[in-house]
Design a protein around this motif. Structure first.
Motif, short mmCIF file in Angstrom:
data_model
loop_
_atom_site.label_atom_id
_atom_site.label_comp_id
_atom_site.label_asym_id
_atom_site.label_seq_id
_atom_site.Cartn_x
_atom_site.Cartn_y
_atom_site.Cartn_z
N TRP A 16 20.46 53.30 70.99
CA TRP A 16 21.69 53.95 70.57
C TRP A 16 21.48 55.32 69.92
CZ3 TRP A 16 26.61 52.74 71.69
CH2 TRP A 16 26.86 51.48 72.25
N ASP A 32 33.20 49.05 69.50
CA ASP A 32 31.99 49.23 70.30
C ASP A 32 30.96 49.97 69.44
OD1 ASP A 32 30.22 49.31 72.44
OD2 ASP A 32 31.73 50.05 73.86
N GLY A 33 29.77 50.15 70.00
CA GLY A 33 28.75 50.93 69.32
C GLY A 33 27.57 50.09 68.87
N ASN A 73 36.33 51.82 72.05
CA ASN A 73 36.09 52.23 73.43
C ASN A 73 37.41 52.35 74.21
OD1 ASN A 73 36.82 49.60 74.25
ND2 ASN A 73 34.70 48.91 74.36
N ASP A 74 37.29 52.67 75.48
CA ASP A 74 38.48 52.91 76.31
C ASP A 74 39.34 51.66 76.48
OD1 ASP A 74 37.73 55.53 76.61
OD2 ASP A 74 36.74 55.23 78.54
N ASP A 75 38.75 50.50 76.24
CA ASP A 75 39.51 49.24 76.33
C ASP A 75 40.14 48.86 75.00
OD1 ASP A 75 38.87 48.87 79.03
OD2 ASP A 75 36.94 47.98 78.52
N GLU A 92 38.53 48.29 72.18
CA GLU A 92 37.70 47.32 71.47
C GLU A 92 36.65 48.03 70.62
OE1 GLU A 92 36.03 45.06 74.62
OE2 GLU A 92 37.82 43.82 74.93
N PRO A 139 30.89 57.12 65.64
CA PRO A 139 29.90 56.93 66.70
C PRO A 139 28.57 57.62 66.34
CG PRO A 139 31.49 58.63 67.33
CD PRO A 139 31.99 58.02 66.04
N ASN A 154 29.80 52.97 65.15
CA ASN A 154 30.96 52.16 65.54
C ASN A 154 32.06 53.09 66.03
OD1 ASN A 154 32.88 52.70 63.04
ND2 ASN A 154 30.87 52.23 62.19
#
Length: 242
Positions: free
Chosen positions: A234, A47-48, A41-43, A45, A35, A38
């Motif tokens: 970001w 992310d980033g 995430n909590d799901d 998947e 991070p 990349n």
């Protein structure tokens, strides 16, 4: 300027259309552990910054893309062996890597690598410095008088400082700064170091059409300002932009 933007966009679209048969699905390889470039995430998947960027590049190039996770230490071998079609994982462009794979133009300009430690008196020249294996930071430390302590993941390098295994960690500033800002015990020490030619997408040397499709899409995002806006979103207002 409008004509330049339109030309770049049309080039990206035409290149994507030409690749439709050769790459029905373009597999985007990433680490998912760096991070804000990349992460998962909590799901569960990907992310980033690079997930959002990669999806936008695929849309502009009219390519159907899917995301594939791979550990950093084998990310180049698994690209060349065909497990996915690109690397989009915070990978700095270097001459050494360019001998094995090809790169798109950079989507992050050259930025500083930083040392982070628990003390401003940390021995950066002769002490133990943690870095992620197979990174330009690890290569840099290996050429100094310090002792290099390598780890498979970036989180482990920071943990090594916190638990006393290492005097400091050396990594991309974009990765370390948010960590140091959130932890009162950690601090940036020493001088920033400029390494590499920025961050780009890695591709097999034979995939020239795919590389050019992504090159055109990256250029279109530079031309219309959306890449700079995404970088600031970001990485913050102080981040290096184009």
């Amino acid at each position: 300027m409008k004509n330049i933007i339109l030309s770049a966009t049309l080039l990206a679209m035409s290149a994507g259309a030409a690749l439709a048969d050769a790459h029905s699905v373009v597999r985007m390889g990433t680490e998912g552990a760096y991070p804000p470039y990349n992460f998962i995430n909590d799901d569960g998947e990907v992310d980033g910054f690079e997930r959002v960027l990669g999806d936008e590049l695929c849309a502009r190039a009219e390519l159907t893309c899917e995301w594939v996770l791979n550990d950093w230490d084998s990310i180049i071998p698994n690209l060349t062996s065909g497990n996915y079609d690109t690397i989009i994982a915070g990978m700095s462009i270097t001459d050494e890597r360019d001998e094995v794979i090809d790169f798109t133009q950079n989507y992050i300009p050259p930025a500083s690598s930083l040392f982070v430690a628990l003390s401003e008196d940390a021995d950066l020249e002769g002490g133990v410095i943690a870095a992620q294996t197979n990174t330009i930071q690890a290569g840099y430390i290996a050429e100094t008088g310090a002792t290099l302590l390598e780890f498979a993941t970036p989180d482990e390098t920071v943990a090594a400082v916190r638990n006393g295994e290492a005097d400091a960690v050396f990594a991309d500033g974009d990765f370390l700064l948010p960590i140091a800002n959130e932890d009162a015990d950690l601090m940036v020490v020493g001088d920033p170091v400029q390494l590499g030619g920025g961050v780009g997408m890695g591709l097999r040397e034979t995939d020239t059409e795919l590389r050019e499709a992504f090159n055109a899409a990256i250029q279109s995002m530079k031309d219309d300002g959306t890449l700079n806006a995404l970088i600031i979103e970001w990485f913050g207002e102080e981040a290096a932009t184009f």
